[in-house]
Each structure stands twice: as structure tokens, then as C-alpha cells.
Design an enzyme around this catalytic site. Sequence first.
Site, PDB file in Angstrom:
ATOM      1  N   TYR A   1       2.791  10.058   0.565  1.00 24.83           N
ATOM      2  CA  TYR A   1       3.886   9.526   1.363  1.00 24.83           C
ATOM      3  C   TYR A   1       5.238   9.934   0.772  1.00 24.83           C
ATOM      4  CZ  TYR A   1       0.160   6.478   3.152  1.00 24.83           C
ATOM      5  OH  TYR A   1      -1.005   5.991   3.693  1.00 24.83           O
TER       6      TYR A   1
ATOM      7  N   LYS B   1      -3.501   5.799  -3.633  1.00 23.15           N
ATOM      8  CA  LYS B   1      -4.562   6.703  -3.186  1.00 23.15           C
ATOM      9  C   LYS B   1      -4.741   7.874  -4.140  1.00 23.15           C
ATOM     10  CE  LYS B   1      -3.681   5.103   1.458  1.00 23.15           C
ATOM     11  NZ  LYS B   1      -2.418   4.398   1.182  1.00 23.15           N
TER      12      LYS B   1
ATOM     13  N   ASP C   1       0.846  -1.194   0.000  1.00 21.15           N
ATOM     14  CA  ASP C   1       0.000   0.000   0.000  1.00 21.15           C
ATOM     15  C   ASP C   1       0.879   1.240   0.000  1.00 21.15           C
ATOM     16  OD1 ASP C   1      -2.696   1.364   0.449  1.00 21.15           O
ATOM     17  OD2 ASP C   1      -1.488   2.157   2.093  1.00 21.15           O
TER      18      ASP C   1
END
Length: 344
Positions: free
Chosen positions: A61, A87, A56
Site C-alpha cells: 500500500y 502482509k 490493517d
Amino acid sequence: MTMKASTKRPLKRAGIELTALGMGSAPLGGLYAPVPLSDARAALQAAWDAGIRHFDTAPMYGLGRSEHLTGELLREEEPSSFAISTKVGRLMSFERPGRQLPPEPPKNEFDSGWNNGLSFREVFDYSYDAILRSYDDSRQRTGLSKLDILFVHDIGRVTHGALHDHHWGALTKGGGFRALEELRAAKLIAGFGLGVNETQAILDAMEETDLDVCLLAGRYTLLDGSATGALLPKAAARDVALVVGGVFNSGILASASGRKKFNYVDAPAEIVEKAEALRAACEPFGVPLPAAAIQFPMRHPATANVVIGAKSAAQVNQNVAWFEQPIPDALWLSLEEKGLIPAL
């Protein structure tokens, strides 16, 4: 029976499988402290070597860094041998002549910043065009031929405050969910959902579109059982699988020294007290508190898997060991009787 990290778990609606333990990549973006490139690569390789096949990541990030790192590992592997989730909701951008970025929004309580992230600015955008652009950008950054799951990242009133209605409108009336539905219908993704810290956002989204799987961080843990009320029963009834993150609540449940971070900030006294009570309750059973924390969410049938974050191979291997450590049912019963966890 204690699961292995590599145990396959089906996502009924999406039609794919995740390993019981997934590898998150937020720490690799420099969460709390810089992570050297060699350590980041070693952590990802250790996860693969341990049999973990769900990875993930997110544009947020490290402002793109983690997607680059995750893609570097996975694009050398057979696409059918792993599942990757990333995402949407933030675009990575930068100022240039002719384009001025909007003012940076105030930092929310869940955003701790990045120590060695890339030189981009995040711009929140949940609209139809932005979702499709985010999908394209993530394909470019990872270099992968597929993305399995897209999570709408950090949508909710706690996260956005006064701007929530604006962003929710972009996701609903502005076509954000429609873009995700189209990607799924075209089989460019297997499924989508929300990736959030807020249970209410998932409940609200279930009334707007057909979700397949959601990543919920920090709300179904030994310290925070707020998902057990409305969300878990509704998710189970609708076959919306839950990927559970933040099982250590930012560190307080993982550190032998009792790291005092909870939900990305310094833990209040009552949380520290409960963490110590949990630690003491686990000791007679010979179970380290982090092992109980990492396995706890798997007790509920709505949970598909647990995703952990690590910034070194040693941390990955320790998490795998905790996840695979046998835990007697008597421990869970004891924690229920003491009122430390809700009864199933």
C-alpha cells in the site's frame, strides 16, 4: 442487535481480539488519487477516536507509505490496546550498483497502482527467507514492538496467472508457510493466514497449513457472494476467522452517485443493474445502501470483522455511522426473497 465499531470480537485460534470494524490503509497509499499527509493522519486518528482498534496495512500500500503512516499513529499507543495486521509476499526494493531487479511482472486486474507511493519496486517472493525478511522490514517501517497478524498477500491463479505455480511452490515447498509457523510458535505473531481476493487460494492453503485468520476482499459482499459456497462453511468448521474487506466492491456500493468502479475497474452493466436493484430494495426500510453493504458480512458466524478503507476523517466517520446504523431483519429477509443475497 447492531454492533458498535468498537465491539470486541475474539479470534479463537489466534487468542486475540479485533474490533468489529477495522481500519484498512490501502487508500492512504494513494489508491486512485493522491492523499495529502494531513488527510492520511486525520483519517487514522479519526479511526482511533471512533474506538477502532484493528489496523490493517501492507508493504504494497503506497509501496511502504501506509506502513509508515500506520506505525506513526500506533507506536504512540500502548501495544496491548490495539491489533495490527500486515502482509508478506512482496518485498520493497530498488536498483543499486551490484543489484539488478527482475523485470516487473505484468499488472494483474486487482492492482490499480499508487498515485503518491514511495520510490520502491515491489518484488514478489513467498519463500522462507523472504517471509522472514518481510516481517523484519515491516517492523522497521512501522516502528512497532509487535505485529499481531501476517497475511500472505495476493497469492492465487487470478493474481499471478502463469507464475502462480512458481509462487505457490515458494510458499509451500520453499518454506514460506514454515516461516510463518515458526514466527507464530515463537510468539512473534499471534496468527497468520492469507490476504487475497480469491476464495480458492484460501481453500488450497487450508490443506497446506493451520491458518488462524484470513482477509478476504470483495468475495463476500452484496454484489459478490462467491465465498458462500465452499469457503464460509469450511472456515467456520475449522475456526478460521475471516476479516472481510472490499465490502463496497471498489466504490459502487458506497457512493450516493453510484460510482461505477467494481473490483478496481469499471463496472459491467449487469453489476450496475444489480447495485441499483439493491439500492431500490433498501429504500423502503430507510437504510442507505452503503450501510447494508458494510454490515452484510457480519451476518455470517465465520466473519470476525469488516475492514474499511478511507482517505479522510470524514470518510472514516461516515463508515462508522453506516456500520452502527440499525438495520431491521426484515430488510435482509426481503433481499433474500428477491434473490439479491443468498439465504443464510
